[in-house]
Motif scaffolding. Structure first.
Motif, PDB file in Angstrom:
ATOM      1  N   TYR A  85       0.545  -1.204   0.201  1.00 15.60           N
ATOM      2  CA  TYR A  85      -0.043   0.122   0.050  1.00 15.60           C
ATOM      3  C   TYR A  85       0.796   1.343   0.163  1.00 15.60           C
ATOM      4  CZ  TYR A  85      -3.483  -3.228   1.823  1.00 15.60           C
ATOM      5  OH  TYR A  85      -4.189  -3.968   1.384  1.00 15.60           O
ATOM      6  N   LEU A  86       0.742   2.553  -0.875  1.00 11.47           N
ATOM      7  CA  LEU A  86       1.283   3.891  -0.602  1.00 11.47           C
ATOM      8  C   LEU A  86       0.227   4.636  -0.823  1.00 11.47           C
ATOM      9  CD1 LEU A  86       4.054   5.358  -1.589  1.00 11.47           C
ATOM     10  CD2 LEU A  86       2.776   5.227  -3.823  1.00 11.47           C
ATOM     11  N   PHE A  87       0.457   5.542   0.391  1.00  9.28           N
ATOM     12  CA  PHE A  87      -0.535   6.586   0.929  1.00  9.28           C
ATOM     13  C   PHE A  87      -0.106   7.895   0.164  1.00  9.28           C
ATOM     14  CE2 PHE A  87      -1.495   2.814   3.560  1.00  9.28           C
ATOM     15  CZ  PHE A  87      -3.400   3.321   4.072  1.00  9.28           C
ATOM     16  N   TRP A  97      -9.581  10.533   1.142  1.00  9.48           N
ATOM     17  CA  TRP A  97      -8.910   9.842   1.049  1.00  9.48           C
ATOM     18  C   TRP A  97      -9.041   8.531  -0.397  1.00  9.48           C
ATOM     19  CZ3 TRP A  97      -3.330   9.874   1.639  1.00  9.48           C
ATOM     20  CH2 TRP A  97      -3.118   9.946   2.733  1.00  9.48           C
ATOM     21  N   TRP A  98      -9.110   8.477  -1.194  1.00 14.24           N
ATOM     22  CA  TRP A  98      -9.972   7.566  -2.019  1.00 14.24           C
ATOM     23  C   TRP A  98     -10.294   5.913  -2.071  1.00 14.24           C
ATOM     24  CZ3 TRP A  98     -13.117  10.578  -4.878  1.00 14.24           C
ATOM     25  CH2 TRP A  98     -12.576  12.070  -4.874  1.00 14.24           C
ATOM     26  N   ILE A  99     -10.853   6.010  -2.471  1.00  8.96           N
ATOM     27  CA  ILE A  99     -11.461   3.900  -2.315  1.00  8.96           C
ATOM     28  C   ILE A  99     -11.615   3.490  -3.857  1.00  8.96           C
ATOM     29  CG2 ILE A  99     -12.368   2.296  -1.239  1.00  8.96           C
ATOM     30  CD1 ILE A  99     -12.989   3.864   1.298  1.00  8.96           C
ATOM     31  N   GLY A 100     -10.953   3.495  -4.329  1.00 11.28           N
ATOM     32  CA  GLY A 100     -10.975   2.581  -6.045  1.00 11.28           C
ATOM     33  C   GLY A 100     -12.385   2.135  -6.598  1.00 11.28           C
ATOM     34  N   CYS A 102     -17.778   8.720  -6.145  1.00 10.45           N
ATOM     35  CA  CYS A 102     -16.630   8.042  -5.630  1.00 10.45           C
ATOM     36  C   CYS A 102     -17.362   8.059  -4.264  1.00 10.45           C
ATOM     37  CB  CYS A 102     -15.258   8.614  -6.149  1.00 10.45           C
ATOM     38  SG  CYS A 102     -14.804   9.010  -7.947  1.00 10.45           S
ATOM     39  N   ALA A 103     -16.414   6.988  -3.954  1.00 11.02           N
ATOM     40  CA  ALA A 103     -16.155   6.721  -2.655  1.00 11.02           C
ATOM     41  C   ALA A 103     -14.297   7.283  -1.892  1.00 11.02           C
ATOM     42  CB  ALA A 103     -15.970   5.308  -2.053  1.00 11.02           C
ATOM     43  N   VAL A 104     -14.351   7.664  -0.430  1.00  9.91           N
ATOM     44  CA  VAL A 104     -13.576   7.739   0.200  1.00  9.91           C
ATOM     45  C   VAL A 104     -14.103   8.061   1.412  1.00  9.91           C
ATOM     46  CG1 VAL A 104     -13.721   9.783  -1.204  1.00  9.91           C
ATOM     47  CG2 VAL A 104     -14.600  10.751   0.506  1.00  9.91           C
ATOM     48  N   LEU A 105     -12.587   7.837   1.935  1.00  6.74           N
ATOM     49  CA  LEU A 105     -12.196   7.551   3.652  1.00  6.74           C
ATOM     50  C   LEU A 105     -12.137   9.123   3.751  1.00  6.74           C
ATOM     51  CD1 LEU A 105      -9.408   5.695   4.092  1.00  6.74           C
ATOM     52  CD2 LEU A 105     -11.616   4.557   4.256  1.00  6.74           C
ATOM     53  N   TYR A 106     -13.446   9.707   5.183  1.00 12.23           N
ATOM     54  CA  TYR A 106     -13.078  11.221   5.663  1.00 12.23           C
ATOM     55  C   TYR A 106     -12.389  11.311   6.946  1.00 12.23           C
ATOM     56  CZ  TYR A 106     -16.371  13.395   2.765  1.00 12.23           C
ATOM     57  OH  TYR A 106     -17.102  14.515   1.839  1.00 12.23           O
ATOM     58  N   ALA A 107     -11.355  12.020   6.893  1.00 13.35           N
ATOM     59  CA  ALA A 107     -10.567  11.656   8.217  1.00 13.35           C
ATOM     60  C   ALA A 107     -11.657  12.281   9.281  1.00 13.35           C
ATOM     61  CB  ALA A 107      -9.969  13.280   8.339  1.00 13.35           C
ATOM     62  N   ASP A 108     -12.175  13.021   8.848  1.00 11.81           N
ATOM     63  CA  ASP A 108     -13.533  13.894   9.674  1.00 11.81           C
ATOM     64  C   ASP A 108     -14.040  13.143  10.808  1.00 11.81           C
ATOM     65  OD1 ASP A 108     -15.305  14.393   7.948  1.00 11.81           O
ATOM     66  OD2 ASP A 108     -15.507  16.006   8.155  1.00 11.81           O
ATOM     67  N   ALA A 130      -4.675   9.402  -3.362  1.00  9.03           N
ATOM     68  CA  ALA A 130      -4.705   7.923  -3.176  1.00  9.03           C
ATOM     69  C   ALA A 130      -4.214   7.349  -2.882  1.00  9.03           C
ATOM     70  CB  ALA A 130      -4.349   7.952  -5.034  1.00  9.03           C
ATOM     71  N   ILE A 131      -4.636   6.402  -2.108  1.00  6.38           N
ATOM     72  CA  ILE A 131      -4.567   5.075  -1.239  1.00  6.38           C
ATOM     73  C   ILE A 131      -4.286   3.977  -2.272  1.00  6.38           C
ATOM     74  CG2 ILE A 131      -4.396   3.380   0.061  1.00  6.38           C
ATOM     75  CD1 ILE A 131      -6.025   4.998   1.942  1.00  6.38           C
TER      76      ILE A 131
END
Length: 170
Positions: A41-43, A92-95, A131-137, A157-158
């Protein structure tokens, strides 16, 4: 890379001392990537990008925007994402995308998504939120989002790839 060379040398020495003559296969991730359960995995915390840009970036690196297959992988990704500086508008984008409303597919291979970790208010089907993302907040829960960067949001990107290098030891 130096750490990987050290592991290879150490494995060779241990194998030689133990008298093993069978070859061993060691695998590892490139520098900057994190290994977990057979994938690397590359962040990319440096360059803000749209979803399409993230797909191109990950493809250029030999992978794809991350697939999250189960709760364990999801927890690993969340924990890793928490190691990077954050603010309330960081994504952070999810694919995956829902090109047909409510039917989420991974964009790299068009397979159906079977695991989800939506925030309690998501997916809300917002205008063009495909699209789907991880939300930090939102404690890194998932949300649907437009596939471009909007307003003050920052999206990163992840990337995920299978182990990329193999080394045979005699």
């Amino acid at each position: 890379m130096e750490g990987l060379i050290g592991v290879v040398v150490l494995a060779f020495l241990v194998s030689s001392v133990a008298g093993h003559s069978l070859p061993q296969l060691l695998t590892g991730c490139p520098n900057g990537w994190i290994a977990y359960e057979g994938s690397c995995y590359l962040f990319n915390n440096k360059d803000m990008m749209s979803f399409v840009m993230a797909e191109a970036f990950c493809s250029q690196k030999g992978g794809h925007v991350v697939h999250v297959d189960d709760e364990e992988e999801n927890n690993f990704i969340k924990d890793a994402a928490r190691m990077y500086p954050s603010n309330s508008l960081k994504l952070w984008w999810i694919g995956m995308q829902d090109m047909v409303d409510g039917v989420w597919r991974y964009t790299s291979d068009n397979s159906l998504v079977t695991f989800f970790d939506w925030d309690s208010t998501q997916p809300n089907g917002g205008s063009s939120a495909d699209c789907a993302v991880l939300y930090a907040d939102r404690n890194y829960s998932w949300a649907d989002h437009v596939c471009v960067i909007v307003g003050d949001y920052t999206a990163y990107a992840i990337c995920e790839a299978k182990y990329m290098k193999s080394y045979w030891l005699q």
